[in-house]
Motif scaffolding. Structure first.
Motif, PDB file in Angstrom:
ATOM      1  N   LEU A  52      71.732   6.056 -49.713  1.00 21.35           N
ATOM      2  CA  LEU A  52      72.191   6.003 -51.437  1.00 21.35           C
ATOM      3  C   LEU A  52      73.004   7.089 -51.430  1.00 21.35           C
ATOM      4  N   LYS A  53      72.851   8.274 -51.147  1.00 24.55           N
ATOM      5  CA  LYS A  53      73.616   9.554 -51.173  1.00 24.55           C
ATOM      6  C   LYS A  53      75.115   9.357 -50.533  1.00 24.55           C
ATOM      7  N   TRP A  54      74.733   8.598 -49.531  1.00 26.12           N
ATOM      8  CA  TRP A  54      76.416   8.524 -48.685  1.00 26.12           C
ATOM      9  C   TRP A  54      76.951   7.329 -49.533  1.00 26.12           C
ATOM     10  N   GLN A  55      76.495   6.429 -50.120  1.00 27.52           N
ATOM     11  CA  GLN A  55      77.090   5.378 -51.053  1.00 27.52           C
ATOM     12  C   GLN A  55      77.786   5.913 -52.229  1.00 27.52           C
ATOM     13  N   GLU A  56      76.865   6.788 -52.813  1.00 24.01           N
ATOM     14  CA  GLU A  56      77.348   7.552 -53.971  1.00 24.01           C
ATOM     15  C   GLU A  56      78.733   8.354 -53.588  1.00 24.01           C
ATOM     16  N   GLU A  57      78.419   9.208 -52.499  1.00 21.67           N
ATOM     17  CA  GLU A  57      79.691  10.073 -51.900  1.00 21.67           C
ATOM     18  C   GLU A  57      80.932   9.199 -51.993  1.00 21.67           C
ATOM     19  N   PHE A  58      80.772   8.178 -51.245  1.00 19.75           N
ATOM     20  CA  PHE A  58      81.859   7.266 -50.950  1.00 19.75           C
ATOM     21  C   PHE A  58      82.394   7.024 -52.276  1.00 19.75           C
ATOM     22  N   ALA A  59      81.729   6.522 -53.355  1.00 17.38           N
ATOM     23  CA  ALA A  59      82.396   6.310 -54.661  1.00 17.38           C
ATOM     24  C   ALA A  59      83.096   7.304 -55.104  1.00 17.38           C
ATOM     25  N   LEU A  60      82.316   8.833 -55.171  1.00 15.58           N
ATOM     26  CA  LEU A  60      83.241   9.915 -55.555  1.00 15.58           C
ATOM     27  C   LEU A  60      84.590  10.219 -54.681  1.00 15.58           C
ATOM     28  N   GLU A  61      84.316   9.799 -53.420  1.00 16.88           N
ATOM     29  CA  GLU A  61      85.835  10.173 -52.651  1.00 16.88           C
ATOM     30  C   GLU A  61      86.854   9.125 -52.963  1.00 16.88           C
ATOM     31  N   ILE A  62      86.693   8.012 -53.523  1.00 18.55           N
ATOM     32  CA  ILE A  62      87.482   7.239 -54.034  1.00 18.55           C
ATOM     33  C   ILE A  62      87.928   7.196 -55.622  1.00 18.55           C
ATOM     34  N   GLY A  63      87.267   8.411 -56.259  1.00 17.10           N
ATOM     35  CA  GLY A  63      87.873   8.789 -57.462  1.00 17.10           C
ATOM     36  C   GLY A  63      86.734   8.719 -58.723  1.00 17.10           C
ATOM     37  N   ALA A  64      85.481   8.165 -58.308  1.00 16.86           N
ATOM     38  CA  ALA A  64      84.597   7.885 -59.410  1.00 16.86           C
ATOM     39  C   ALA A  64      84.048   9.201 -59.814  1.00 16.86           C
ATOM     40  N   ARG A  65      84.134   9.094 -61.170  1.00 10.52           N
ATOM     41  CA  ARG A  65      83.489  10.578 -61.805  1.00 10.52           C
ATOM     42  C   ARG A  65      81.747  10.447 -61.630  1.00 10.52           C
ATOM     43  N   LYS A  66      81.297  11.435 -61.472  1.00 12.71           N
ATOM     44  CA  LYS A  66      79.714  11.296 -61.242  1.00 12.71           C
ATOM     45  C   LYS A  66      79.142  10.929 -62.489  1.00 12.71           C
ATOM     46  N   GLU A  67      79.531  11.101 -63.568  1.00 12.87           N
ATOM     47  CA  GLU A  67      78.610  10.609 -64.948  1.00 12.87           C
ATOM     48  C   GLU A  67      78.746   9.019 -64.795  1.00 12.87           C
ATOM     49  N   ASN A  68      79.678   8.559 -64.333  1.00 15.53           N
ATOM     50  CA  ASN A  68      79.792   7.042 -64.479  1.00 15.53           C
ATOM     51  C   ASN A  68      78.848   6.424 -63.312  1.00 15.53           C
ATOM     52  N   ILE A  69      78.190   6.933 -62.439  1.00 20.01           N
ATOM     53  CA  ILE A  69      77.276   6.550 -61.359  1.00 20.01           C
ATOM     54  C   ILE A  69      75.979   6.561 -61.694  1.00 20.01           C
ATOM     55  N   ASN A  78      79.759   2.439 -64.421  1.00 22.16           N
ATOM     56  CA  ASN A  78      80.040   2.234 -65.824  1.00 22.16           C
ATOM     57  C   ASN A  78      81.477   1.833 -66.121  1.00 22.16           C
ATOM     58  N   PHE A  79      81.576   0.319 -65.908  1.00 22.01           N
ATOM     59  CA  PHE A  79      82.633  -0.088 -66.120  1.00 22.01           C
ATOM     60  C   PHE A  79      83.350  -0.483 -67.581  1.00 22.01           C
ATOM     61  N   PRO A  80      84.359  -0.672 -68.055  1.00 25.40           N
ATOM     62  CA  PRO A  80      84.510  -1.065 -69.524  1.00 25.40           C
ATOM     63  C   PRO A  80      83.695  -1.934 -70.152  1.00 25.40           C
ATOM     64  N   PHE A  81      83.354  -3.086 -69.225  1.00 25.46           N
ATOM     65  CA  PHE A  81      82.497  -4.165 -69.682  1.00 25.46           C
ATOM     66  C   PHE A  81      81.000  -4.003 -69.464  1.00 25.46           C
ATOM     67  N   GLY A  82      80.640  -2.701 -69.294  1.00 25.75           N
ATOM     68  CA  GLY A  82      79.112  -2.566 -68.970  1.00 25.75           C
ATOM     69  C   GLY A  82      78.908  -1.806 -67.845  1.00 25.75           C
ATOM     70  N   ILE A  83      77.671  -1.402 -67.645  1.00 21.53           N
ATOM     71  CA  ILE A  83      77.091  -0.919 -66.508  1.00 21.53           C
ATOM     72  C   ILE A  83      76.665  -2.165 -65.429  1.00 21.53           C
ATOM     73  N   LYS A  84      77.333  -2.134 -64.413  1.00 21.38           N
ATOM     74  CA  LYS A  84      77.173  -3.150 -63.437  1.00 21.38           C
ATOM     75  C   LYS A  84      77.130  -2.628 -61.730  1.00 21.38           C
ATOM     76  N   GLU A  85      76.862  -3.589 -60.933  1.00 22.22           N
ATOM     77  CA  GLU A  85      76.476  -3.219 -59.731  1.00 22.22           C
ATOM     78  C   GLU A  85      77.772  -3.009 -58.955  1.00 22.22           C
ATOM     79  N   LEU A  86      77.845  -1.850 -58.350  1.00 20.33           N
ATOM     80  CA  LEU A  86      78.947  -1.568 -57.325  1.00 20.33           C
ATOM     81  C   LEU A  86      78.685  -1.776 -56.004  1.00 20.33           C
ATOM     82  N   TYR A  87      77.536  -0.932 -55.481  1.00 18.01           N
ATOM     83  CA  TYR A  87      77.086  -1.098 -54.090  1.00 18.01           C
ATOM     84  C   TYR A  87      75.702  -1.545 -54.173  1.00 18.01           C
TER      85      TYR A  87
END
Ligand code: ATP
Length: 461
Positions: free
Chosen positions: A241-258, A281-290
């Motif tokens: 789970l942490k590696w998935q979140e880490e990858f999201a951060l590496e492509i630019g996602a901000r921590k507070e949106n995960i 946290n997408f503009p259309f709501g909090i939805k599944e990324l991974y």
């Protein structure tokens, strides 16, 4: 920071600047499908490359494969997709528009009733939920719909010679399980180990939408990570789970949106021990990324049963044979691209104007450096700029641009997220140096041409 980031802003920038176009636009569009334009394809490829490097090339315990989209129809019987890869749909009787029943119910009541057809039909029949399209409350019963696309293939028939359906894979994972034995036999892998794959998947979604968030043809990056049935899997699950979140951060996602969403136990398939989605946290709501799921030995056992082949692992240390369990971390490529676009978008007030800038992490920026001659009609500047472009392009993806005034060229590169712009001016011919402008700070620095490649390499590291 953009004041209010709407999907409209992203969609329009993507079209205007060649990232993503509505597919078949000249025919009026087609089924919420999109094409990746010249910068979009670079961005998407960079995200896939980053993932492949992180999870395959840099890891001694994971190997990659690339399997077919059209696979043996039995595979999808064994995996349960033919019988159970269903979503619930409901139609508005008045305007005839079709919706995902669980989405309509959840949006109105906040209750996740996925899988409970009777329950959803009952709530809809109460007449309180309005059709988002026409406002009526006159619904059909909720019913199931199999999301696999079917086709036919020459030579694939039943005993009487009648064509049988072949499916476009609804996830990439299937191709991994059927190659489990080949990977074991050909590679020196030892449990725990993973098999990774990037590729297209197809789902006949009842409603596609939210730009590239929900498509019918999309790409996934998936890993089946095989573990011993006796292994303590919980820490590894948390680590993934942490590696998935880490990858999201590496492509630019901000921590507070995960965030995370754990699927309730009562909703899990009988074989699954745990499923957690990484939410954004997408503009259309909090939805599944991974997502990540513990799928026990379900898939290998099923494929062994349906194929008649043994799919086991022989532990070289204990001499014991067993069917490994599996953790399945899965990442959507298109949702990653959407997150990268949303997270990068920024608007800055610069005097009277607003500067729109895509602050992609440098590793995924489509173009790393743009080279400009200050003026188009000065051959000596154009020639020098072309010479610099030809040198730099061997190391980075670069662009040469001599169109329009320099301010416009900077704005264009800001909007496609190019980290560095290199300008050749009259002084260059004297001092053999160029001006390098930084996308984020807009600071300009004078750099000697002979040091330029090294300078950019270090900055782009
Ligand atoms: P959702 O609940 O949003 O339909 P899912 O739980 O069905 O997603 P999975 O089966 O876990 O999705 O698929 C793995 C990943 O593939 C998802 O986390 C997502 O990133 C991506 N994905 C799934 N369906 C789509 C789609 N229709 N369009 C784009 N990406 C998708």
């Amino acid at each position: 920071m953009a004041k209010e980031l709407t999907m409209d802003k992203i969609v329009s920038l993507c079209k205007r600047r060649g990232f993503i176009f509505p597919a078949c636009e000249i025919y009026g569009g087609f089924a919420n499908a999109y094409s990746y334009g010249p910068y979009g394809v670079e961005l998407k490829n960079n995200i896939k490359k980053l993932w492949w490097k992180k999870f395959v090339q840099d890891r001694p315990d994971i190997v990659g494969i690339d399997g077919p989209i059209l696979l043996h129809p039995k595979l999808w019987e064994a995996s349960g997709h033919v019988g159970g890869f269903n979503d619930a749909m409901v139609d508005c009787k008045k305007c005839k528009k079709r919706f995902r029943a669980d989405h309509i119910v959840e949006d109105a009541t906040g209750k996740d009733m996925e899988g409970d057809l009777a329950g959803m039909s009952k709530v809809l029949a109460e007449g309180k939920i309005k059709c988002p399209n026409c406002g009526a409350s006159d619904w059909t019963e909720a019913r199931t719909f199999n999301m696999m696309f079917k086709t036919e293939m020459n030579g694939i028939t039943d005993e009487e010679g009648k064509s049988i359906p072949v499916y476009l894979r609804p996830e990439t994972a299937g191709a991994i399980f059927v190659d489990f034995k080949n990977v074991l036999d050909s590679m020196r892998v030892k449990v725990p180990f993973g098999i990774a794959q990037i590729g297209k998947a197809f789902r006949n979604e009842i409603v596609a939408g939210n730009f590239i968030f929900r498509l019918r043809e999309f790409e996934q990056m998936e890993i089946e990570y095989f573990i011993s049935p006796e292994a303590k899997w919980e820490p590894l699950f948390e680590q993934w789970l942490k590696w998935q979140e880490e990858f999201a951060l590496e492509i630019g996602a901000r921590k507070e949106n995960i965030s995370r969403y754990e699927h309730p136990k009562e909703k899990l398939s009988h074989y699954s021990k745990k499923t957690i989605d990484t939410m954004y946290n997408f503009p259309f709501g909090i939805k599944e990324l991974y997502g990540i799921a513990h799928r026990s030995d379900f898939d290998l056992t099923q494929h062994a049963k349906f194929s008649g082949q043994k799919l086991e692992y022989l532990d070289p240390e204990t001499g014991k044979r067993y069917v490994p369990h599996v953790l399945e971390p899965t990442f959507g490529v298109d949702r990653s691209v959407l997150v990268a676009l949303l997270a990068a978008y920024d608007e800055e007030a610069t005097g009277e104007e607003t500067r729109t800038v895509m602050k992609f992490p440098k590793s995924i920026a489509p173009i790393k450096a743009a080279v400009f001659p200050l003026l188009k009609n000065k051959p000596e500047l154009v020639e020098k700029a072309k010479e610099i472009f030809d040198t730099l392009k061997t190391s980075f993806v670069c662009e040469f641009d001599d169109n329009g005034n320099i301010g416009k060229r900077y704005r264009r590169q800001d909007e496609i997220g190019t980290p560095y712009c290199v300008t050749v001016d009259f002084e260059t011919l004297e001092d053999k140096a160029v001006t390098v402008r930084d996308r984020d700070t807009m600071k300009q620095e004078r750099v000697k041409i002979e040091e330029l490649e090294k300078y950019l390499s270090e900055k782009l590291k």
